[in-house]
Scaffold this active site. Structure first.
Site, PDB file in Angstrom:
ATOM      1  N   HIS A 121       4.796   0.318   0.725  1.00 36.61           N
ATOM      2  CA  HIS A 121       5.272  -0.432   1.874  1.00 36.61           C
ATOM      3  C   HIS A 121       4.321  -1.572   2.238  1.00 36.61           C
ATOM      4  O   HIS A 121       3.170  -1.607   1.788  1.00 36.61           O
ATOM      5  CB  HIS A 121       5.441   0.494   3.081  1.00 36.61           C
ATOM      6  N   ARG A 141      -4.566   0.524  -1.390  1.00 38.73           N
ATOM      7  CA  ARG A 141      -4.019  -0.829  -1.503  1.00 38.73           C
ATOM      8  C   ARG A 141      -3.698  -1.132  -2.956  1.00 38.73           C
ATOM      9  O   ARG A 141      -4.571  -1.045  -3.829  1.00 38.73           O
ATOM     10  CB  ARG A 141      -5.011  -1.852  -0.946  1.00 38.73           C
ATOM     11  N   GLN A 166       0.823  -1.209   0.000  1.00 37.24           N
ATOM     12  CA  GLN A 166       0.000   0.000   0.000  1.00 37.24           C
ATOM     13  C   GLN A 166       0.854   1.255   0.000  1.00 37.24           C
ATOM     14  O   GLN A 166       2.084   1.205   0.135  1.00 37.24           O
ATOM     15  CB  GLN A 166      -0.908   0.007   1.237  1.00 37.24           C
ATOM     16  N   HIS A 221       0.231   5.904   0.736  1.00 35.86           N
ATOM     17  CA  HIS A 221      -0.671   6.960   1.187  1.00 35.86           C
ATOM     18  C   HIS A 221      -0.349   8.260   0.460  1.00 35.86           C
ATOM     19  O   HIS A 221       0.817   8.517   0.118  1.00 35.86           O
ATOM     20  CB  HIS A 221      -0.517   7.192   2.694  1.00 35.86           C
ATOM     21  N   GLU A 275       4.155   8.512   8.178  1.00 36.12           N
ATOM     22  CA  GLU A 275       4.180   7.696   9.386  1.00 36.12           C
ATOM     23  C   GLU A 275       5.593   7.247   9.701  1.00 36.12           C
ATOM     24  O   GLU A 275       6.498   7.347   8.871  1.00 36.12           O
ATOM     25  CB  GLU A 275       3.262   6.478   9.212  1.00 36.12           C
TER      26      GLU A 275
END
Length: 267
Positions: free
Chosen positions: A135, A155, A57, A59, A77
């Site tokens: 990742h 995804r 996936q 982001h 993150e």
């Protein structure tokens, strides 16, 4: 102020958790969230526990999320591994640079999993994952994740599971590049360390008592996550496995022999 927790059951979660956590009988715990409060809504801290591979996936950043009509907040993150079974791995970035056509074809036939760089991990390893980084998390990992408070996940590949994929959206924001080695490492056995000094948030390891430089960096609201030893936040005891919101670093009394994460938004 201690943050309330939310336990999230996942099929890829675990029924046996590292201390101090205990999974309820018959529950496979995948995530434990510390609910953000109105005074500091920008960041979310949670623990992840895996028994299976999670999806490949990525982001979006804030501009990409806004352009797609998905809100104003992107998602960057950082993972800190707190426990790992033998052979546990994290997939972060690609082995070599690839173009979007190659990435799309690999996502469709499943070979994208093998194009990722899989890092064998142990407790203390950390990975800063900017938006757009492709990742995946392997089984056998227990991780503290500090992230922008966003649930936008694209995804690209999910090992044939019957869940929705977001191939077009994911490919449009994904970076087809290796993960820079400057964005990962292992926390030191002693001493403070900066894990993330990014455009969206800062994340530091405090070993013992915080120094003056950190006091200046965290002059406003922050989150405190003890790893070992109890800390006091405005007089309230915060233990490993908990997370607290503090008005500033001066309000935190650290355990002289303990380790703790502190984090705050930078924008």
């Amino acid at each position: 102020m201690l943050l309330p927790t939310r336990t999230v059951e996942k099929v890829w979660g675990r029924d046996s958790l590292p201390a101090p956590f205990i999974a309820p009988e018959g529950v496979r715990v995948g995530e434990i969230w510390f609910e953000p409060q109105p005074e500091l809504p920008e960041l979310l801290v949670k623990y992840l526990f895996t028994s299976e591979k999670l999806s490949v996936q990525c982001h979006p950043d804030a501009e990409q999320a806004k352009a797609a009509g998905l809100g104003r907040t992107g998602k960057e993150e950082c993972w800190l591994v707190v426990a790992a079974e033998e052979g546990a791995t994290l997939g972060v970035g690609f082995n070599e640079e690839i173009d979007t056509e190659t990435m799309r074809a690999a996502a469709l036939d499943g070979s994208i999993e093998h194009l990722l760089t899989w890092h064998r991990v142990q407790a203390g390893d950390y990975f800063y994952i900017p938006a757009g980084t492709v990742h995946a998390i392997g089984p056998g990992c227990s991780i503290i994740e500090v992230q922008q408070n966003s649930d936008i996940t694209f995804r690209l590949y999910d090992y044939g599971r019957p869940r929705e994929l977001h191939l077009d959206q994911g490919i449009s924001v994904a970076r087809g590049t290796p993960h820079p080695d400057t964005l990962r490492g292992s926390i030191p056995t002693s001493g403070h360390a900066t894990l993330v000094d990014g455009p969206q948030f800062r994340l530091d390891l405090v070993d013992g008592v915080a120094d003056d430089g950190l006091l200046y960096s965290y002059a406003s609201k922050l989150l405190v996550v003890p790893l070992s030893g109890e800390v006091l936040v405005a007089g309230e005891v915060v233990a490993p496995g908990q997370c607290a919101q503090a008005p500033d670093l001066a309000s935190v009394t650290f355990a002289p022999e303990g380790k703790c994460l502190v984090t705050a938004p930078t924008v």
